[in-house]
Design a protein around this motif. Structure first.
Motif, PDB file in Angstrom:
ATOM      1  N   UNK A   1       2.731  12.848  33.943  1.00 42.63           N
ATOM      2  CA  UNK A   1       3.881  13.711  34.194  1.00 42.63           C
ATOM      3  C   UNK A   1       3.434  15.164  34.291  1.00 42.63           C
ATOM      4  N   UNK A   2       2.585  15.584  33.368  1.00 46.28           N
ATOM      5  CA  UNK A   2       2.089  16.969  33.377  1.00 46.28           C
ATOM      6  C   UNK A   2       1.243  17.262  34.616  1.00 46.28           C
ATOM      7  N   UNK A   3       0.529  16.259  35.117  1.00 50.04           N
ATOM      8  CA  UNK A   3      -0.370  16.449  36.264  1.00 50.04           C
ATOM      9  C   UNK A   3       0.339  16.278  37.607  1.00 50.04           C
ATOM     10  N   UNK A   4       1.586  15.893  37.589  1.00 53.19           N
ATOM     11  CA  UNK A   4       2.322  15.640  38.826  1.00 53.19           C
ATOM     12  C   UNK A   4       2.507  16.938  39.606  1.00 53.19           C
ATOM     13  N   UNK A   5       2.017  16.955  40.823  1.00 52.73           N
ATOM     14  CA  UNK A   5       2.099  18.150  41.661  1.00 52.73           C
ATOM     15  C   UNK A   5       3.454  18.286  42.329  1.00 52.73           C
TER      16      UNK A   5
ATOM     17  N   UNK B   1       9.508   5.057  38.616  1.00 50.63           N
ATOM     18  CA  UNK B   1       8.649   6.158  39.010  1.00 50.63           C
ATOM     19  C   UNK B   1       9.136   7.494  38.496  1.00 50.63           C
ATOM     20  N   UNK B   2       8.354   8.510  38.773  1.00 56.50           N
ATOM     21  CA  UNK B   2       8.692   9.888  38.426  1.00 56.50           C
ATOM     22  C   UNK B   2       8.465  10.737  39.665  1.00 56.50           C
ATOM     23  N   UNK B   3       9.324  11.741  39.831  1.00 56.60           N
ATOM     24  CA  UNK B   3       9.252  12.575  41.019  1.00 56.60           C
ATOM     25  C   UNK B   3       9.376  14.042  40.621  1.00 56.60           C
ATOM     26  N   UNK B   4       8.587  14.863  41.279  1.00 50.65           N
ATOM     27  CA  UNK B   4       8.690  16.310  41.091  1.00 50.65           C
ATOM     28  C   UNK B   4       8.953  16.924  42.448  1.00 50.65           C
ATOM     29  N   UNK B   5       9.984  17.725  42.506  1.00 48.21           N
ATOM     30  CA  UNK B   5      10.295  18.438  43.744  1.00 48.21           C
ATOM     31  C   UNK B   5       9.500  19.738  43.763  1.00 48.21           C
ATOM     32  N   UNK B   6       9.998  20.768  44.406  1.00 42.69           N
ATOM     33  CA  UNK B   6       9.276  22.028  44.547  1.00 42.69           C
ATOM     34  C   UNK B   6       9.149  22.776  43.220  1.00 42.69           C
ATOM     35  N   UNK B   7      10.122  22.636  42.333  1.00 42.34           N
ATOM     36  CA  UNK B   7      10.099  23.354  41.063  1.00 42.34           C
ATOM     37  C   UNK B   7       9.310  22.624  40.000  1.00 42.34           C
TER      38      UNK B   7
END
Length: 130
Positions: A17-21, A38-44
């Motif tokens: 989670x911490x490494x997710x770009x 899954x886990x998702x990171x948007x622009x923020x």
């Protein structure tokens, strides 16, 4: 040479989670994992957990579990993903139910309707009088 029966990847953890770009997502894999989770990171900086499933009509849906942080950890979100998949397997559509709750009338809206009906004389008392 690696064993062909060995699962590829691993379960999503805090390091992942911490490494997710930005603008990326990862899926659970390995023993004890939920492949549709899954886990998702948007622009923020916000990371959200989700689970993919198909409803009774065969349409693929994405159910957002919540944002990473209190109360959602990878393990808690994975447990919720299992619940959502179980509900979907029984013929339910958790995403449609979530949308219906979101679109339901609020207490304030119901109170406004009640007061409008009371002022218009459409509500009856116990004595059957407006």
């Amino acid at each position: 040479m690696a064993d062909s029966n060995e699962p590829k990847g691993h379960k999503i953890g805090l390091r992942d989670i911490r490494a997710l770009g930005p603008e990326s997502e990862i899926f659970d894999a390995g023993p004890g994992a939920v492949p549709e989770f899954g886990a998702r990171r948007r622009a923020g900086d916000v990371v959200s957990y989700f689970v993919m499933f198909r409803n009774e009509q065969g349409t693929q849906r994405r159910f957002t579990i919540g944002r990473h942080g209190a109360p959602w950890t990878p393990d808690q979100a994975r447990d919720k993903a299992r619940e959502v998949l179980t509900q979907a397997a029984r013929g339910g559509d958790p995403e449609a139910e979530k949308q219906a709750r979101r679109n339901a009338a609020t207490v304030a809206e119901l109170c406004d309707v009640y007061w409008a009906d009371a002022e218009a004389g459409r509500l009856m008392t116990r004595r059957r009088m407006p």
